[in-house]
Design an enzyme around this catalytic site. Structure first.
Site, PDB file in Angstrom:
ATOM      1  N   LYS A  35      -9.334  -2.094  -5.433  1.00 61.36           N
ATOM      2  CA  LYS A  35     -10.006  -2.035  -4.140  1.00 61.36           C
ATOM      3  C   LYS A  35     -10.090  -0.583  -3.690  1.00 61.36           C
ATOM      4  CE  LYS A  35      -8.131  -6.497  -2.588  1.00 61.36           C
ATOM      5  NZ  LYS A  35      -7.306  -7.160  -1.539  1.00 61.36           N
TER       6      LYS A  35
ATOM      7  N   ASP B  85       1.927   5.317  -4.819  1.00 60.61           N
ATOM      8  CA  ASP B  85       2.738   4.989  -3.645  1.00 60.61           C
ATOM      9  C   ASP B  85       2.962   3.487  -3.540  1.00 60.61           C
ATOM     10  OD1 ASP B  85       2.888   7.680  -2.910  1.00 60.61           O
ATOM     11  OD2 ASP B  85       0.997   7.561  -1.818  1.00 60.61           O
TER      12      ASP B  85
END
Length: 294
Positions: free
Chosen positions: A278, A245
């Site tokens: 992350k 995304d």
């Protein structure tokens, strides 16, 4: 600034981090649990807004605590939420298991997303006014198809991420400009696991295809041109949730700014590489300054 409309889902991601994903009938002990705002539509909206796009989110959240958190997360990223409606009942949720290699498995419960079955006058106007429309398949197909056809009628470029993968009606495909499946979705849609072969099948239905290949980058193909493979930056992945995304949202901004496909892919690939380093989905998406510096 690129005007981007996103019709899509907003989910609260319920993420369990484990050494390895459990097999069928198996229980494993995880090391951490987080609730992170997500949903493919919201993720693409956040990615595009952080990359510098002028983004409006079209969709729905519930009346539960998750709904207010999902809306706030979008607004903090700079997304216009005037067309993100609140409906009675629970918000959408995604139940995600992430293993030590950064791979994930996901179960999505639609919740409020399932109520988005058609576009009202405001939604149609937002689509018509955009430069690019981003679509996915976590909302009812009728609304997705209506949005795509509205975009086509007004000359708006439509980019579709066919996830979760399912049969795509001709009424939708006829209004799609760029299809961005991952390699598994491309195989499911065509019956061909080899990306080049899958791309050629998909080009019979849409004018442009970009098959994402994870660590191997992506394959871009358009009618009457030779396919091009673009490599991805080499990084150590912590969590791949939201990487696709991030790529799509950032790519939309770059294409909307008039960059070439090669330039747009390189920029979007840098954003996705930053994202996977992350934990979380929307929380790990980089800002424009970080992408430019990568």
């Amino acid at each position: 600034m690129t005007a981007i409309a996103v019709l899509g889902s907003t989910n609260m991601d319920l993420v369990a981090y484990v050494p390895r994903a459990p097999g069928r009938g198996e229980t494993v002990t995880g090391r951490e649990f987080r609730t992170v705002p997500g949903g493919k539509g919201a993720n693409q909206a956040v990615a595009a807004a952080r990359a510098g796009g002028d983004v409006v989110m079209i969709g729905a959240v519930g009346t539960d605590e998750y709904g207010s958190r999902l809306r706030t997360n979008l607004e903090h990223a700079g997304v216009d939420t005037d067309l993100l409606h609140t409906v009675a009942g629970p918000s959408g949720t995604a139940h995600i298991v992430v293993d030590d290699e950064g791979a994930n498995a996901i179960v999505v419960i639609p919740g409020a997303n399932g109520t988005v079955t058609a576009l009202g006058p405001g939604e149609k106007a937002a689509v018509a006014a955009a430069g690019i429309l981003l679509l996915q398949l976590e909302l009812p197909m009728a609304a997705v198809t209506e949005a795509a056809r509205t975009a086509r009628a007004h000359g708006v470029r439509t980019i579709l991420t066919p996830s979760p993968v399912q049969l795509l009606p001709s009424g939708l495909l006829d209004a799609v400009d760029l299809l961005i499946p991952n390699e598994h979705e491309a195989a499911a849609l065509t019956g061909y696991e080899e990306p080049h072969a899958a791309a050629q099948i998909l080009l019979r239905q849409v004018p442009e295809v970009m098959i994402t290949l994870g660590r191997k980058g992506c394959l871009y193909a358009a009618r009457d041109t030779e396919p091009v493979h673009f490599a991805a930056p080499e990084v150590t992945a912590v969590d791949t949730t939201g990487a696709g995304d991030t790529f799509v949202g950032t790519l939309a901004v770059a294409l909307g700014e008039g960059r070439s496909v090669a330039e747009a892919v390189a920029w979007a690939s840098s954003a996705a590489a930053l994202c996977v380093q992350k934990p979380g989905a929307s929380t790990s998406m980089p800002r424009r300054s970080e992408i430019d510096a990568a």
